[in-house]
Design a protein around this motif. Structure first.
Motif, PDB file in Angstrom:
ATOM      1  N   LEU A 159       6.082   2.745  16.002  1.00 59.80           N
ATOM      2  CA  LEU A 159       6.167   1.845  14.851  1.00 59.80           C
ATOM      3  C   LEU A 159       7.644   1.511  14.615  1.00 59.80           C
ATOM      4  O   LEU A 159       8.407   2.374  14.199  1.00 59.80           O
ATOM      5  CB  LEU A 159       5.557   2.504  13.609  1.00 59.80           C
ATOM      6  N   PRO A 160       8.061   0.271  14.874  1.00 59.19           N
ATOM      7  CA  PRO A 160       9.489  -0.052  14.866  1.00 59.19           C
ATOM      8  C   PRO A 160      10.105  -0.354  13.505  1.00 59.19           C
ATOM      9  O   PRO A 160      11.321  -0.558  13.424  1.00 59.19           O
ATOM     10  CB  PRO A 160       9.564  -1.289  15.774  1.00 59.19           C
ATOM     11  N   HIS A 161       9.308  -0.385  12.461  1.00 60.14           N
ATOM     12  CA  HIS A 161       9.834  -0.715  11.134  1.00 60.14           C
ATOM     13  C   HIS A 161       9.393   0.331  10.116  1.00 60.14           C
ATOM     14  O   HIS A 161       8.275   0.834  10.174  1.00 60.14           O
ATOM     15  CB  HIS A 161       9.326  -2.077  10.647  1.00 60.14           C
ATOM     16  N   LEU A 162      10.270   0.590   9.141  1.00 57.93           N
ATOM     17  CA  LEU A 162       9.955   1.430   7.997  1.00 57.93           C
ATOM     18  C   LEU A 162      10.038   0.526   6.772  1.00 57.93           C
ATOM     19  O   LEU A 162      11.058  -0.128   6.553  1.00 57.93           O
ATOM     20  CB  LEU A 162      10.975   2.573   7.897  1.00 57.93           C
ATOM     21  N   VAL A 163       8.958   0.467   5.999  1.00 61.64           N
ATOM     22  CA  VAL A 163       8.847  -0.472   4.885  1.00 61.64           C
ATOM     23  C   VAL A 163       8.389   0.279   3.642  1.00 61.64           C
ATOM     24  O   VAL A 163       7.553   1.175   3.730  1.00 61.64           O
ATOM     25  CB  VAL A 163       7.825  -1.592   5.216  1.00 61.64           C
ATOM     26  N   LEU A 164       8.941  -0.078   2.485  1.00 60.38           N
ATOM     27  CA  LEU A 164       8.463   0.466   1.218  1.00 60.38           C
ATOM     28  C   LEU A 164       8.706  -0.543   0.117  1.00 60.38           C
ATOM     29  O   LEU A 164       9.468  -1.491   0.281  1.00 60.38           O
ATOM     30  CB  LEU A 164       9.135   1.804   0.900  1.00 60.38           C
ATOM     31  N   ASP A 165       8.027  -0.355  -0.986  1.00 62.36           N
ATOM     32  CA  ASP A 165       8.223  -1.160  -2.191  1.00 62.36           C
ATOM     33  C   ASP A 165       8.831  -0.271  -3.257  1.00 62.36           C
ATOM     34  O   ASP A 165       8.566   0.933  -3.299  1.00 62.36           O
ATOM     35  CB  ASP A 165       6.883  -1.690  -2.737  1.00 62.36           C
ATOM     36  N   THR A 166       9.626  -0.871  -4.118  1.00 60.69           N
ATOM     37  CA  THR A 166      10.125  -0.159  -5.290  1.00 60.69           C
ATOM     38  C   THR A 166      10.143  -1.138  -6.457  1.00 60.69           C
ATOM     39  O   THR A 166      10.242  -2.348  -6.258  1.00 60.69           O
ATOM     40  CB  THR A 166      11.523   0.453  -5.041  1.00 60.69           C
ATOM     41  N   GLY A 167      10.036  -0.616  -7.642  1.00 63.45           N
ATOM     42  CA  GLY A 167      10.032  -1.465  -8.824  1.00 63.45           C
ATOM     43  C   GLY A 167      11.363  -2.184  -9.013  1.00 63.45           C
ATOM     44  O   GLY A 167      12.429  -1.651  -8.680  1.00 63.45           O
ATOM     45  N   LEU A 168      11.301  -3.380  -9.555  1.00 60.97           N
ATOM     46  CA  LEU A 168      12.525  -4.132  -9.824  1.00 60.97           C
ATOM     47  C   LEU A 168      13.429  -3.404 -10.802  1.00 60.97           C
ATOM     48  O   LEU A 168      14.643  -3.570 -10.772  1.00 60.97           O
ATOM     49  CB  LEU A 168      12.178  -5.528 -10.365  1.00 60.97           C
ATOM     50  N   ASP A 169      12.844  -2.560 -11.646  1.00 54.84           N
ATOM     51  CA  ASP A 169      13.636  -1.828 -12.636  1.00 54.84           C
ATOM     52  C   ASP A 169      14.119  -0.470 -12.121  1.00 54.84           C
ATOM     53  O   ASP A 169      14.813   0.253 -12.828  1.00 54.84           O
ATOM     54  CB  ASP A 169      12.837  -1.641 -13.924  1.00 54.84           C
ATOM     55  N   ALA A 202      13.628  -7.087   1.838  1.00 56.12           N
ATOM     56  CA  ALA A 202      13.065  -8.026   2.809  1.00 56.12           C
ATOM     57  C   ALA A 202      12.054  -8.977   2.179  1.00 56.12           C
ATOM     58  O   ALA A 202      11.633  -9.924   2.828  1.00 56.12           O
ATOM     59  CB  ALA A 202      12.403  -7.251   3.939  1.00 56.12           C
ATOM     60  N   ALA A 203      11.659  -8.721   0.943  1.00 53.24           N
ATOM     61  CA  ALA A 203      10.647  -9.571   0.307  1.00 53.24           C
ATOM     62  C   ALA A 203      10.631  -9.286  -1.190  1.00 53.24           C
ATOM     63  O   ALA A 203      11.203  -8.306  -1.652  1.00 53.24           O
ATOM     64  CB  ALA A 203       9.267  -9.298   0.894  1.00 53.24           C
ATOM     65  N   LEU A 204       9.965 -10.138  -1.899  1.00 52.65           N
ATOM     66  CA  LEU A 204       9.677  -9.911  -3.313  1.00 52.65           C
ATOM     67  C   LEU A 204       8.160  -9.957  -3.423  1.00 52.65           C
ATOM     68  O   LEU A 204       7.545 -10.971  -3.107  1.00 52.65           O
ATOM     69  CB  LEU A 204      10.332 -10.995  -4.169  1.00 52.65           C
ATOM     70  N   ARG A 205       7.546  -8.859  -3.816  1.00 54.29           N
ATOM     71  CA  ARG A 205       6.088  -8.787  -3.877  1.00 54.29           C
ATOM     72  C   ARG A 205       5.609  -9.242  -5.241  1.00 54.29           C
ATOM     73  O   ARG A 205       6.137  -8.841  -6.267  1.00 54.29           O
ATOM     74  CB  ARG A 205       5.630  -7.356  -3.627  1.00 54.29           C
ATOM     75  N   PHE A 206       4.585 -10.072  -5.243  1.00 50.96           N
ATOM     76  CA  PHE A 206       3.948 -10.529  -6.476  1.00 50.96           C
ATOM     77  C   PHE A 206       2.565  -9.895  -6.571  1.00 50.96           C
ATOM     78  O   PHE A 206       1.923  -9.651  -5.563  1.00 50.96           O
ATOM     79  CB  PHE A 206       3.814 -12.059  -6.478  1.00 50.96           C
TER      80      PHE A 206
END
Length: 143
Positions: A108-118, A134-138
């Motif tokens: 798996l060549p990428h490590l991805v996570l989401d975190t809160g804007l705050d 890398a993105a802004l999730r809605f």
């Protein structure tokens, strides 16, 4: 005392993660709910890598393999949390590196996570770790 990193695979080990997971996911009611959710998510490859001090979990990373048309295959980190008294000890980076190593070993060549804007402290940690936005999730609730 040095923490040992190993997966929480049994129901008892997953339940031992509950006090730390609740720091990040306070809506979880009890260890049984955590075990039920982890068991369900495990069907999609979800695992918890825990940092253990003896029989006590002091940090953890929950992750899973995923694939989409944007990135192809990647490792998604659902949860990354350490106890408050362990912050700034390097444990979060150790957990994230270990998950990255596991992802690499699985191709798996990428490590991805989401975190809160705050979550500014978390964002600062991810930048220092070498991760870039890398993105802004809605999102929206559908009920």
């Amino acid at each position: 005392m040095t923490e040992t990193l190993r997966h929480a695979d049994t129901a008892a080990e997953i339940a031992a993660c509950f006090p730390v997971m609740c720091l990040l996911r306070p809506h979880l009611v009890n260890p049984e709910e955590l075990c039920t959710r982890v068991e369900r998510q495990a069907r999609a490859g979800y695992r918890i890598l825990a940092a253990w001090r003896g029989d006590t979990v002091v940090g953890l990373a929950g992750y899973r393999p995923q694939e989409n048309l944007i990135r192809g295959p990647f490792c998604y980190v659902d949860d990354l949390v350490v106890r408050d008294d362990m912050r700034r000890s390097g444990l979060g980076a150790r957990l994230l590196r270990a998950v990255g190593d596991e992802a690499t070993a699985r191709g798996l060549p990428h490590l991805v996570l989401d975190t809160g804007l705050d979550n500014l402290l978390g964002q600062r940690f991810y930048f220092r770790f070498g991760m870039l936005p890398a993105a802004l999730r809605f999102a929206m609730r559908l009920d």
